[in-house]
Motif scaffolding. Structure first.
Motif, mmCIF file in Angstrom:
data_model
loop_
_atom_site.group_PDB
_atom_site.id
_atom_site.type_symbol
_atom_site.label_atom_id
_atom_site.label_comp_id
_atom_site.label_asym_id
_atom_site.label_seq_id
_atom_site.Cartn_x
_atom_site.Cartn_y
_atom_site.Cartn_z
ATOM 1 N N PHE A 1 -42.356 32.075 -1.416
ATOM 2 C CA PHE A 1 -41.466 30.910 -1.476
ATOM 3 C C PHE A 1 -40.316 31.001 -0.481
ATOM 4 C CE2 PHE A 1 -40.699 33.740 -5.122
ATOM 5 C CZ PHE A 1 -39.403 34.150 -4.876
ATOM 6 N N ASN A 2 -39.927 32.226 -0.126
ATOM 7 C CA ASN A 2 -38.865 32.340 0.874
ATOM 8 C C ASN A 2 -39.401 31.923 2.240
ATOM 9 O OD1 ASN A 2 -36.887 33.136 -0.872
ATOM 10 N ND2 ASN A 2 -37.078 35.329 -0.422
ATOM 11 N N ASP A 3 -38.510 31.459 3.124
ATOM 12 C CA ASP A 3 -38.963 30.924 4.407
ATOM 13 C C ASP A 3 -39.853 31.885 5.206
ATOM 14 O OD1 ASP A 3 -37.637 28.674 3.699
ATOM 15 O OD2 ASP A 3 -35.869 29.063 4.936
ATOM 16 N N PRO A 4 -39.410 33.128 5.446
ATOM 17 C CA PRO A 4 -40.275 33.998 6.271
ATOM 18 C C PRO A 4 -41.620 34.279 5.605
ATOM 19 C CG PRO A 4 -38.340 35.204 5.463
ATOM 20 C CD PRO A 4 -38.137 33.782 5.108
ATOM 21 N N ASP A 5 -41.629 34.376 4.295
ATOM 22 C CA ASP A 5 -42.879 34.625 3.581
ATOM 23 C C ASP A 5 -43.817 33.436 3.740
ATOM 24 O OD1 ASP A 5 -40.676 36.223 2.012
ATOM 25 O OD2 ASP A 5 -42.585 37.199 1.568
ATOM 26 N N PHE A 6 -43.253 32.244 3.590
ATOM 27 C CA PHE A 6 -44.082 31.055 3.705
ATOM 28 C C PHE A 6 -44.613 30.911 5.123
ATOM 29 C CE2 PHE A 6 -44.479 26.361 4.275
ATOM 30 C CZ PHE A 6 -45.573 26.206 3.444
ATOM 31 N N LYS A 7 -43.774 31.248 6.079
ATOM 32 C CA LYS A 7 -44.206 31.167 7.479
ATOM 33 C C LYS A 7 -45.390 32.104 7.718
ATOM 34 C CE LYS A 7 -42.428 31.303 12.141
ATOM 35 N NZ LYS A 7 -41.456 31.871 13.053
ATOM 36 N N GLU A 8 -45.258 33.305 7.205
ATOM 37 C CA GLU A 8 -46.324 34.294 7.381
ATOM 38 C C GLU A 8 -47.609 33.821 6.677
ATOM 39 O OE1 GLU A 8 -45.969 37.159 9.112
ATOM 40 O OE2 GLU A 8 -48.035 37.801 8.740
ATOM 41 N N LEU A 9 -47.434 33.263 5.491
ATOM 42 C CA LEU A 9 -48.602 32.790 4.744
ATOM 43 C C LEU A 9 -49.324 31.696 5.534
ATOM 44 C CD1 LEU A 9 -50.201 32.815 2.011
ATOM 45 C CD2 LEU A 9 -48.697 30.989 1.252
ATOM 46 N N CYS A 10 -48.568 30.775 6.084
ATOM 47 C CA CYS A 10 -49.182 29.701 6.865
ATOM 48 C C CYS A 10 -49.908 30.263 8.074
ATOM 49 C CB CYS A 10 -48.127 28.701 7.321
ATOM 50 S SG CYS A 10 -47.447 27.764 5.957
ATOM 51 N N SER A 11 -49.331 31.306 8.658
ATOM 52 C CA SER A 11 -49.980 31.885 9.814
ATOM 53 C C SER A 11 -51.250 32.621 9.394
ATOM 54 C CB SER A 11 -48.968 32.746 10.568
ATOM 55 O OG SER A 11 -49.449 34.028 10.770
ATOM 56 N N VAL A 12 -51.238 33.259 8.216
ATOM 57 C CA VAL A 12 -52.445 33.954 7.747
ATOM 58 C C VAL A 12 -53.584 32.958 7.522
ATOM 59 C CG1 VAL A 12 -53.462 35.235 5.814
ATOM 60 C CG2 VAL A 12 -51.258 35.931 6.725
ATOM 61 N N ILE A 13 -53.257 31.815 6.940
ATOM 62 C CA ILE A 13 -54.339 30.855 6.676
ATOM 63 C C ILE A 13 -54.537 29.912 7.880
ATOM 64 C CG2 ILE A 13 -53.918 30.945 4.172
ATOM 65 C CD1 ILE A 13 -52.859 28.028 4.429
ATOM 66 N N LYS A 14 -53.876 30.253 8.959
ATOM 67 C CA LYS A 14 -54.013 29.506 10.220
ATOM 68 C C LYS A 14 -53.640 28.036 10.051
ATOM 69 C CE LYS A 14 -57.173 32.656 12.411
ATOM 70 N NZ LYS A 14 -57.388 33.594 11.303
ATOM 71 N N ARG A 15 -52.562 27.806 9.355
ATOM 72 C CA ARG A 15 -52.067 26.442 9.209
ATOM 73 C C ARG A 15 -50.574 26.418 9.516
ATOM 74 N NH1 ARG A 15 -54.794 22.379 6.643
ATOM 75 N NH2 ARG A 15 -53.018 21.270 7.515
ATOM 76 N N ASN A 16 -50.251 26.859 10.728
ATOM 77 C CA ASN A 16 -48.837 26.882 11.104
ATOM 78 C C ASN A 16 -48.203 25.499 11.004
ATOM 79 O OD1 ASN A 16 -48.577 29.664 11.654
ATOM 80 N ND2 ASN A 16 -49.748 29.353 13.525
ATOM 81 N N ASP A 17 -49.047 24.489 11.115
ATOM 82 C CA ASP A 17 -48.518 23.116 10.999
ATOM 83 C C ASP A 17 -47.880 22.872 9.631
ATOM 84 O OD1 ASP A 17 -51.295 23.453 10.157
ATOM 85 O OD2 ASP A 17 -51.173 21.342 9.572
ATOM 86 N N LEU A 18 -48.431 23.550 8.608
ATOM 87 C CA LEU A 18 -47.842 23.385 7.277
ATOM 88 C C LEU A 18 -46.412 23.900 7.264
ATOM 89 C CD1 LEU A 18 -50.509 24.427 4.623
ATOM 90 C CD2 LEU A 18 -49.431 22.193 4.894
ATOM 91 N N TYR A 19 -46.232 25.029 7.925
ATOM 92 C CA TYR A 19 -44.873 25.571 7.970
ATOM 93 C C TYR A 19 -43.955 24.612 8.716
ATOM 94 C CZ TYR A 19 -40.835 28.354 9.100
ATOM 95 O OH TYR A 19 -39.530 28.774 9.246
ATOM 96 N N GLU A 20 -44.459 24.067 9.830
ATOM 97 C CA GLU A 20 -43.634 23.124 10.592
ATOM 98 C C GLU A 20 -43.255 21.921 9.724
ATOM 99 O OE1 GLU A 20 -42.320 23.704 13.480
ATOM 100 O OE2 GLU A 20 -43.337 25.662 13.519
ATOM 101 N N LYS A 21 -44.213 21.517 8.910
ATOM 102 C CA LYS A 21 -43.988 20.337 8.080
ATOM 103 C C LYS A 21 -43.007 20.621 6.931
ATOM 104 C CE LYS A 21 -46.832 16.847 5.771
ATOM 105 N NZ LYS A 21 -48.191 16.565 5.284
ATOM 106 N N TYR A 22 -43.116 21.812 6.362
ATOM 107 C CA TYR A 22 -42.293 22.146 5.186
ATOM 108 C C TYR A 22 -41.452 23.382 5.463
ATOM 109 C CZ TYR A 22 -45.667 19.030 2.955
ATOM 110 O OH TYR A 22 -46.443 17.954 2.624
ATOM 111 N N LYS A 23 -40.546 23.243 6.360
ATOM 112 C CA LYS A 23 -39.777 24.415 6.790
ATOM 113 C C LYS A 23 -38.805 24.926 5.730
ATOM 114 C CE LYS A 23 -39.610 25.040 11.712
ATOM 115 N NZ LYS A 23 -39.182 24.437 12.965
ATOM 116 N N THR A 24 -38.252 24.038 4.951
ATOM 117 C CA THR A 24 -37.279 24.502 3.961
ATOM 118 C C THR A 24 -37.919 24.523 2.578
ATOM 119 O OG1 THR A 24 -36.496 22.299 3.388
ATOM 120 C CG2 THR A 24 -35.413 23.392 5.251
ATOM 121 N N HIS A 25 -37.358 25.366 1.736
ATOM 122 C CA HIS A 25 -37.914 25.470 0.386
ATOM 123 C C HIS A 25 -37.789 24.148 -0.345
ATOM 124 C CE1 HIS A 25 -37.986 26.625 -3.943
ATOM 125 N NE2 HIS A 25 -39.086 27.197 -3.503
ATOM 126 N N LYS A 26 -36.694 23.472 -0.089
ATOM 127 C CA LYS A 26 -36.462 22.199 -0.755
ATOM 128 C C LYS A 26 -37.593 21.216 -0.450
ATOM 129 C CE LYS A 26 -33.353 18.495 -1.077
ATOM 130 N NZ LYS A 26 -32.302 17.708 -0.468
#
Lengths: 491, 470, 154
Positions: B322-347
């Motif tokens: 749920f924390n930003d760096p964790d979510f970023k890493e998760l998106c990169s693991v599942i190869k969906r960096n776009d998700l991170y771009e779309k939902y950058k903040t926890h809110k």
């Protein structure tokens, strides 16, 4: 407490979303309830109970744990918060220590909706409801445990208290020289309890991610088989629609760990006072405390390699003991012994003769234990819901209570708050908070006692509100010095 | 007053002996292991030794309130109705599991494992309160005990002249607990069970999949709200014992289990009170954190096992980033960096619509993987993920074995049985809980209590037994 | 009738369990005679049906069925082609009656089969299971297991 009922006019959909006052209708009067007691020839006993256990009298009585001092130091989770709440409701003086930026749980709010956070009347600082609800009778101070000065101050506080409830990652405090190993030397009477999800030692102890993110519940629920055992089977509804193992809607493992920690702490306190005059180290985890209360599940595996399967709202061990859909929701009915089971049947049979025909005459269903078989559950509950689909929850409850059956509607929170019995006791109640205004909260379960009932004295506390009082009183650090420390990032 | 010029070892900072030095130097984990000394609980004292408690309880809720005391060292006497006994004894999952401790009245029917773990370390006597002889016996026991827990319908014990109104006259130090569904009030006489608590208190309404997903309210597995509520009674009892040290006075505690289930609903009550919002179910995700939920993987970890729980169900993983760096890493693991771009903040990502999208993408990614693969990949990426374990995996967990929280014991009545409870409530450095034995047959300790404690002649006990008084 | 389908052809009661069928549309077979019925259920009420649809294929089987006029002989879950399997069970076998075992999964004796009565005065019991005396054959079997190395620590 009794209020005049307020009319709400509903003219549009938007009106239905308007906040309703609590209670919408006043609770039953004491005279009405006295009649209930009289019906069962218990009017004298009922009056005695009300006189001696009456909720509204709690502030006229002393507090059981008066004089017991507690430090609560932890972030993110509910375990330590609930544990400390249970003690503070009973009168212990609990000081919650937060880092200068506050417990991150202060920022949590459902679906990120800031409009559901409460703003401090003076500072405007928002705070999440989950946090406020557990911030009962607690003082809030700030302290940076990563600085040497902060650690020194922490030691000073630790030397003065009876109990520390800590919930940080394993070894975090020890590395900083402020764990049990060091503090017990300063204060041999200290009772120190660590709470976590899986453990502070062992092959699967609590971890943090490489970015420092904590493990939170439901990791505890997942590790002890609770989740695997909860939910509807795929045989009833497809996966993804509820036919899956299901977590509790709340952080249940944390709550269970918190309450067992409170039991263990109080037992250690009793032992310290009665016998040893020494403190001790206690460790409680969510996964294990929840496993403790999973009935016999692991033992069952040791019996014949059975792996408990989820069974939805039907209990695989008891019949009847389930909720099933009815006209306006879900209705829970329970009664297992012959006496109760046949009474349920008699009640249903009055409206639905086929129930009697198919259930009571089936020889297989005559024996109490055999009724727990899967096929017996299917049969019983199918016919029970056949009855339920025609009536709503209140009707079903009325009919079943006439037969003295333990039965109750499945209630949503608005219904819970308006349920006559709950309003009467009350189990939810309002408190006017200095900072956050009037709050509705779940009252302490230990409030109904003759001599030392638990109580909620205040709810919610802005970050560091009590720095002044606590540092002055416990460590003799005055306002000027506190300013210096604040500037240095210690407070 | 000590001579201030004298330097005493105990006044100097630092360790005082070689042993202490080693303790201070030991890696933290080793220190904990040594301190808790799992497996050697029996050489240590017990916290509540000397406390005697009467348990007039049935089912799970009130028994557990007392079992906690028994595990901590109190001497507990469980009183059951002769022959009828605690109804929990008939309870067994799908009617399959029974133990057969020797029992002359019903040798063939056995005792269902439903009663396991709920009444440990207790002495079992039988007594029919309806009979006039019973009163004297109970009063004698009350005089020499610290407290009693009962779960009968309100007014029942009063009718039998054994409610707190009467017992406080006999023993002012007596702590009396009534545990049930409702307590005083309009539904005072309503019966209650675990499941009623879950349904009635609002807990069920927020557990399970949302209606829009096709879900229904889910019952928490087992009778865990019974157990959970019982523990809160134990807290009240221990606080009352602590208070009694000061005043010498007992008390009466009235505890309603349904209320306990409302107590743990977190923000649900204040959210309704302030904003009128009725909290709904949110399935396997979290309303306040994202990503923090359970996903389904395509393949089971045990596709060839016979047991359907292994073959079909070992497919779920708890994922948390749920924390930003964790979510970023998760998106990169599942190869969906776009998700991170779309939902950058926890809110942004904790919003309901975002959660639906994110978890759907995670499950898509996991669709061709087994549960253990998913856990391995995420763990290797430094993220938090864990399998949803079943009973077999809990039994086989090296973690719980080392911590002693799952262990075998040789029970004098049942034989070889796993203890999953007691030790799992917590580790203690000084006064660890322990389990002597699990349940015993009805009236197994009649001689011990009636003859040895209360002094009734054996012949009287025999006579009572034949008359069905005990 | 609904929630159950009482098949008029063979007098079998087919039970439609509430969570699966509460809102449901499709065809169900009778477990005994195989007659197929179309039903449309809304909120537990039979909105349409049961209408016999002879010759059509069922979408789903009932989970359980029995015959009240025939001494309640029944079709438990999972009779092939008759009733739906119920897969979410604790083991691959389903007994529905006491599983009387003499040994735990690590092959040590446990008292899970009926015992001879042997209580003392007023039902009292000691704290010792004298297995050698009470069940010598189980003791022997246990000794065998030890010899064969089947008795494990876990």
């Amino acid at each position: 407490m009794a209020r005049e009922p307020q009319e709400i006019e509903i003219k549009s959909r938007a009106d239905t979303l308007k906040r309703r006052p609590w209670p919408v209708t006043p609770p039953p009067s004491r005279e009405e309830v006295a009649k209930v007691y009289a019906k069962r020839k218990a009017e004298e006993f009922g009056a005695w109970c009300e006189e001696n256990l009456w909720f509204q009298n709690v502030f006229e009585k002393p507090e059981a744990l008066q004089g017991v001092k507690v430090l609560e130091v932890g972030l993110w989770r509910i375990g330590h918060k609930f544990c400390a709440s249970l003690l503070s409701e009973l009168g212990a003086e609990v000081i919650k220590i937060e880092p200068p930026e506050g417990d991150p749980m202060r920022q949590l709010t459902p679906f990120g909706r800031e409009e559901y956070m409460l703003k401090d009347k003076y500072s405007g600082e928002p705070c999440g409801l989950e946090f406020i609800h557990e911030m009962r009778n607690k003082y809030s101070i700030t302290l940076n445990l990563d600085t040497p000065e902060g650690q020194k101050l922490y030691k000073g506080l630790a030397a003065r208290v009876d109990i520390i409830i800590e919930e940080y990652p394993p070894g975090y405090m020890d590395e900083r020289g402020i764990g049990y190993r060091q503090l017990s030397k300063l204060n041999p009477k200290l009772i120190y309890c660590w709470i976590g999800e899986l453990g502070q030692w062992g092959p699967e102890k609590d971890r943090v991610s490489k970015f420092g993110q904590w493990m939170l519940d439901p990791f505890g629920q997942a590790a002890c088989s609770f989740i695997h055992n909860t939910g509807y089977p795929e045989d009833f509804m497809p996966r993804g629609s509820g036919g899956d193992p299901t977590r509790s809607g709340v952080w249940l493992a944390d709550y269970v760990a918190g309450e067992q920690a409170a039991v263990n702490i109080l037992a250690a306190l009793y032992y310290r006072e009665e016998k040893s005059h020494r403190g001790q180290f206690i460790e409680v985890t969510g996964a294990e405390a929840l496993m403790d209360i999973l009935d016999f599940d692991i033992s069952w595996y040791g019996f014949n390699e059975s792996i408990k399967a989820r069974s939805g709202s039907w209990d695989p061990n008891l019949n009847q003991y389930a909720w099933n859909p009815c006209k306006d929701g879900y209705m829970m009915i329970g009664g297992q012994t012959d006496r109760l089971w046949y009474r349920i049947g008699m009640c249903i049979e009055k409206d639905l003769p086929v129930f009697g025909r198919l259930i009571h005459e089936d020889p297989f269903l005559k024996e109490v234990a055999a009724r727990n078989a899967l096929q017996a559950l299917i049969k019983t509950y199918t016919l029970t819901s056949m009855w339920l689909r025609d009536i709503n929850r209140v009707e079903a409850e009325e009919k079943l209570l006439e037969y003295e059956i333990a039965a109750g509607p499945l209630l949503y929170i608005d219904e819970v708050c308006e349920f006559p019995h709950f309003k009467y006791r009350p189990w939810v109640y309002t408190i006017e908070d200095e900072h956050y205004g009037t709050l509705l909260y779940a009252t302490s379960t230990n409030s109904f006692q003759m001599r030392t009932p638990a109580r909620v004295k205040w709810l919610g506390r802005p970050l560091g509100k009590d720095n002044g009082e606590i540092y002055q009183k416990y460590l003799g650090i005055g306002p000027r010095m506190q300013e210096v420390l604040k500037e240095k990032g210690v407070l | 007053m000590a001579d201030p010029r004298e330097v005493r070892l105990e006044d100097l900072p630092g360790p005082k002996s070689r042993e202490e030095l080693e303790d201070m130097k030991a890696p933290y984990e080793e220190y904990c292991r040594k301190l808790f000394d799992v497996g050697n609980e029996f050489v240590k004292p017990m916290a509540l030794e000397g406390v005697r408690w009467l348990s007039c309880t049935m089912y799970i809720f009130t028994p557990h309130a007392v079992a906690n005391l028994g595990e901590l060292g109190a001497e507990v006497i469980k009183i059951e109705f002769p022959r009828v006994a605690d109804p929990m004894r008939h309870t067994s999952p799908f009617n399959e599991c029974y133990f057969y401790p020797l029992h002359d009245t019903r040798p063939k029917s056995g005792t269902g494992i439903g009663v396991l773990n709920a009444n440990v370390n207790e002495y079992y006597i039988s007594l029919d309160y309806h009979r006039k002889e019973a009163q004297e016996v109970l009063y004698k026991l009350v005089k020499m005990s610290d407290g009693l827990t009962e779960c009968y319908r309100p007014g029942t014990f009063d009718r039998w002249k054994q409610s707190y109104r009467y017992l406080q006259e006999i023993n002012p130090r007596f702590i009396y607990v009534w545990g049930g569904g409702f307590g005083y009030g309009p539904k005072a006489f309503g019966g209650s069970y675990d499941i009623l608590g879950q349904a009635h208190a609002g807990l069920a309404s927020i557990t399970g999949f949302h209606e829009d997903f096709g879900g229904h309210p889910v019952k928490h597995s087992n009778w865990c709200i019974d157990w959970y509520s019982g523990t809160q009674i134990t807290i009240a009892i221990l606080a009352a014992l602590y208070w009694r040290r000061k005043t010498g006075l007992g008390t009466m505690i009235e505890f309603s289990q349904v209320q306990a289930a409302t107590r743990c609903c977190g923000y649900t009550v204040p959210l309704y009170g302030r904003f009128g919002i009725v909290r709904q179910r949110w399935g396997n995700w979290d309303t306040q954190l994202c990503v923090h939920g359970i996903i389904i993987c395509g393949k089971s970890d045990y596709p060839d096992e016979k047991n359907p729980q292994l073959r079909n169900e070992a497919r779920y993983v708890m994922v948390s980033a749920f924390n930003d760096p964790d979510f970023k890493e998760l998106c990169s693991v599942i190869k969906r960096n776009d998700l991170y771009e779309k939902y950058k903040t926890h809110k942004e990502r904790v919003r309901a619509e975002a959660q639906v999208e994110i978890y759907r993408e995670l499950e898509k990614w996991a669709a061709d993987k087994s549960r253990s693969e998913v856990v391995r990949i995420l763990t290797e990426a430094g993220l938090l993920a864990a399998p949803v374990k079943n009973d077999k995996e809990v039994y086989e967990s090296e973690h719980f074995r080392q911590r002693g929280t799952v262990r075998w014991m040789d029970d004098p009545m049942l034989g070889d049985v796993i203890a999953q409870s007691t030790y799992s409530t917590g580790l203690f450095s000084e006064t660890p809980r322990r389990k002597f034995w699990d349940f015993r047959p009805v009236g197994a300790d009649n001689i011990k209590i009636y003859h040895e404690l209360l002094g009734y002649p054996i012949s009287t006990i025999q006579e009572w037994y034949e008359k069905g008084i005990i | 009738m609904c929630d159950i389908i009482w098949c008029k052809k063979c007098n079998t009661v087919n039970y439609l369990d509430p969570y699966c069928f509460w809102n449901w549309e499709g065809k169900v077979n009778c477990a005994e005679c195989g007659e197929v019925y179309y039903i449309h259920m809304i909120q537990g009420h039979m909105y349409k049906g049961p209408e016999p649809r002879p010759g059509e294929k069922p979408d789903i089987h009932p989970l359980y069925a029995d015959k009240p006029y025939d001494g309640y002989t029944n079709y438990p879950p999972g009779v092939e082609g008759k009733t739906r399997p119920y897969n979410c069970t604790p083991r691959h076998i389903y007994l529905g009656r006491a599983d009387q075992r003499k040994f735990s999964i690590r092959n040590r004796p446990m008292r899970a089969w009926p015992q001879p009565p042997s209580a003392g005065i007023a039902g009292s019991q000691g704290f010792y299971w004298d297995i050698k005396k009470l069940s010598p054959e189980v003791w022997e079997e246990y000794m065998e297991k030890i010899k064969k190395g089947e008795v494990r620590d876990w």
